[in-house]
Write an enzyme that holds these catalytic residues in place. Structure first.
Site, PDB file in Angstrom:
ATOM      1  N   SER A  37       0.857  -1.177   0.000  1.00 13.05           N
ATOM      2  CA  SER A  37       0.000   0.000   0.000  1.00 13.05           C
ATOM      3  C   SER A  37       0.898   1.232   0.000  1.00 13.05           C
ATOM      4  O   SER A  37       2.066   1.160   0.386  1.00 13.05           O
ATOM      5  CB  SER A  37      -0.875   0.000   1.239  1.00 13.05           C
ATOM      6  OG  SER A  37      -0.081   0.329   2.355  1.00 13.05           O
ATOM      7  N   LYS A  38       0.333   2.342  -0.441  1.00 13.32           N
ATOM      8  CA  LYS A  38       1.111   3.585  -0.507  1.00 13.32           C
ATOM      9  C   LYS A  38       1.822   3.838   0.821  1.00 13.32           C
ATOM     10  O   LYS A  38       2.993   4.164   0.870  1.00 13.32           O
ATOM     11  CB  LYS A  38       0.175   4.764  -0.797  1.00 13.32           C
ATOM     12  CG  LYS A  38      -0.035   5.008  -2.266  1.00 13.32           C
ATOM     13  CD  LYS A  38       0.554   6.367  -2.649  1.00 13.32           C
ATOM     14  CE  LYS A  38       0.723   6.500  -4.145  1.00 13.32           C
ATOM     15  NZ  LYS A  38      -0.552   6.480  -4.851  1.00 13.32           N
ATOM     16  N   ARG A  39       1.073   3.639   1.896  1.00  8.82           N
ATOM     17  CA  ARG A  39       1.605   3.981   3.206  1.00  8.82           C
ATOM     18  C   ARG A  39       2.829   3.119   3.561  1.00  8.82           C
ATOM     19  O   ARG A  39       3.892   3.622   3.844  1.00  8.82           O
ATOM     20  CB  ARG A  39       0.522   3.818   4.264  1.00  8.82           C
ATOM     21  CG  ARG A  39       0.799   4.547   5.554  1.00  8.82           C
ATOM     22  CD  ARG A  39      -0.385   4.407   6.474  1.00  8.82           C
ATOM     23  NE  ARG A  39      -0.644   2.993   6.745  1.00  8.82           N
ATOM     24  CZ  ARG A  39       0.003   2.287   7.650  1.00  8.82           C
ATOM     25  NH1 ARG A  39       0.928   2.836   8.374  1.00  8.82           N
ATOM     26  NH2 ARG A  39      -0.281   1.016   7.847  1.00  8.82           N
TER      27      ARG A  39
ATOM     28  N   ALA B 202       5.684   3.538   0.908  1.00 15.18           N
ATOM     29  CA  ALA B 202       6.318   4.852   0.816  1.00 15.18           C
ATOM     30  C   ALA B 202       7.036   5.236   2.096  1.00 15.18           C
ATOM     31  O   ALA B 202       7.689   6.261   2.152  1.00 15.18           O
ATOM     32  CB  ALA B 202       5.270   5.896   0.482  1.00 15.18           C
TER      33      ALA B 202
END
Ligand code: GLU
Length: 482
Positions: A244-246, A249
């Site tokens: 996921s982006k979270r 990233a």
């Protein structure tokens, strides 16, 4: 093959995320294992997306992880002339050609292909211009891009992790190597740099395999020997979906702020796709260097399991020297407003005991400030659940007797506290738990924590008695906070 030379080539995006950190670590481990060099190249040709701050984040993240690089870092933004020289070479040798096609025409052709459900390829319109037409266009100062000429056949390479992989050249297309503004594109810059940096092994994420086919074609066109390639598998989330982006990233330095130890992060990242070949999990970097090999990288996708990182961090905390641990938790205690540098420095012996009794229970460095809050702050509410269970007029009576006993205790230490409590419980005819639970709640506001007598010794007689008196008062006044 001569000395191993590998590199990490991050694009400055404001953080060094877990995928790049892992590629950096694998390259570094391989270099150190082989007695080779680990180089750093900043792929900063996209000026709008690069800044000094972002580049500093990369340096800081690599330093935090302990991944030291050899030689001065290379900045692609400073090498645009070099790339252009190679483009010229390719034009001269006839392996590349100028393309004057307008972006809107190319787009239209692409859309036509899409509507016919065929893969869009460049139709070599400009390759097939007559010499006269080319000459005229060149003299007209009309801007042009440069495309590489991809011959028929197949591009094959033997990846050190994935094995033999191939792609039909018709799928590669005559791609652009220099844009109409004169700037070389990514794939050309990578080949030029890897060649000039004398890179022997390119170890990077397998999302780059499509680029590798293109890069191999550039090496061929320049009559250069390509390096060996090792494409490492993707990192997936725990549910096997794309990160996921979270999670994906999260920058490496964010892990530091979240309370992870760098040794744990390095160890955890190393196991994202690599294993030493036995069941060891917790390893020092030296042990990893000795055991590292590209053959032991699993071609299957790796799973990012934060619970495992938390577990591992706890293992590192437990194994950590207590003096070092004080320095590691220091910023978190200060940030939480619990104490100051001066206080920590002047109460070192006390701090050593503090970390010693809490480290068994902490998974994150931030846990010391959370779980040990009551050592620094005496204002807290009693946990609701515990309050209903352990505070009663009866327990207030026991606590009063306990206060008397504590007052007359000769030495306020673990051994004496334990004997005193057992004796008192014997006298009162109650189980030790009937006194232990209300005492813990009175002293800490919570129902869980480190061994009671340890924490009492650390809090000290005066503080323990004050808190016990307050609890008695609280119970007697009908559970109202003073
Ligand atoms: N700049 C690329 C990236 O950040 C690296 C590509 C490579 O290693 O060749 O993914």
């Amino acid at each position: 093959m001569g000395k191993v030379r590998v590199r990490i080539a991050p694009s400055p995006s404001g953080r060094l995320h877990i995928g790049t950190a892992r590629a950096a670590l694998f390259n570094w481990l391989f270099a150190r294992n082989q007695g080779g060099d680990f180089l750093l190249r900043i792929e900063d040709t996209d000026e709008s997306r690069s800044s000094k701050e972002m580049i500093d984040v990369i340096f800081d993240s690599l330093k935090w992880l302990g991944l030291d690089w050899d030689e001065e870092p290379i900045f692609q933004s400073k090498r645009l002339d070099v790339y252009n020289r190679y483009v010229e070479k390719l034009l001269e040798s006839g392996n590349a050609y100028r393309c004057w096609c307008k972006p809107e025409d190319l787009k239209r052709k692409q859309e036509e292909a899409k509507s016919k459900k065929i893969t869009s390829r460049y139709d070599r319109h400009c390759l097939n211009l007559t010499e006269d037409e080319k000459k005229k266009l060149l003299e007209s100062d009309e801007p042009y891009a440069v495309r590489i000429f991809i011959p028929g056949g197949k591009t094959v390479f033997n990846d050190l992790i994935v094995g033999e992989t191939s792609r039909d050249n018709s799928e590669i297309d005559d791609f652009v190597i220099a844009r109409s503004d004169g700037r070389a594109v990514y794939n050309l810059a990578v080949v030029v740099d890897d060649h000039e940096m004398r890179i022997t092994h390119v170890i990077r994420g397998n999302d780059h395999i499509t680029n590798t086919y293109k890069q191999i074609q550039i090496y061929k066109a320049l009559s250069l020997e390509p390096p060996r390639f090792a494409h490492i598998p993707l990192i997936l989330g725990k549910d096997r979906s794309k990160l996921s982006k979270r999670e994906g990233a999260t920058g490496v330095t964010d892990y530091e702020k979240m309370g992870y130890m760098k040794e744990a992060v390095v160890n955890f990242i190393a196991l994202l796709g690599w294993s030493p070949g036995d069941d060891r999990e917790v390893m020092t970097t030296d042990e990893m260097i000795v055991s590292f090999s590209l053959e032991r990288i699993n071609p299957a996708n790796a799973i990012l399991d934060i619970d495992k990182l938390n577990w591992m961090n706890g293992e590192y905390i437990r194994a950590c020297d207590n003096n070092k641990l004080i320095d590691l938790i220091r910023p978190f205690l200060i940030e939480a407003g619990l104490t100051t540098h001066l206080w920590i420095n002047s109460r070192w012996e006390w701090m050593l005991k503090f970390v010693a009794i809490l480290k068994e229970r902490c998974k994150l460095l931030t846990d010391f400030a959370e779980q040990g809050r009551y050592f620094f702050v005496d204002k807290f509410d009693y946990e609701e659940k515990g309050l209903n269970k352990y505070f009663s007029p009866e327990s207030a009576g026991y606590l009063k007797r306990w206060l008397d006993a504590l007052n007359s205790l000769e030495h306020f230490d673990v051994g004496n506290l334990e004997t005193s409590l057992r004796d008192l419980c014997g006298e009162l005819g109650i189980k030790p738990a009937a006194l232990i639970h209300p005492t813990r709640l009175a002293l800490t506001g919570t129902t869980k924590g480190p061994p009671l007598f340890d924490l009492m010794e650390l809090l000290g007689r005066q503080e323990c008695m004050r808190r016990l008196e307050r609890a008695v008062d609280f119970i007697e006044k009908g559970y109202k906070n003073a």
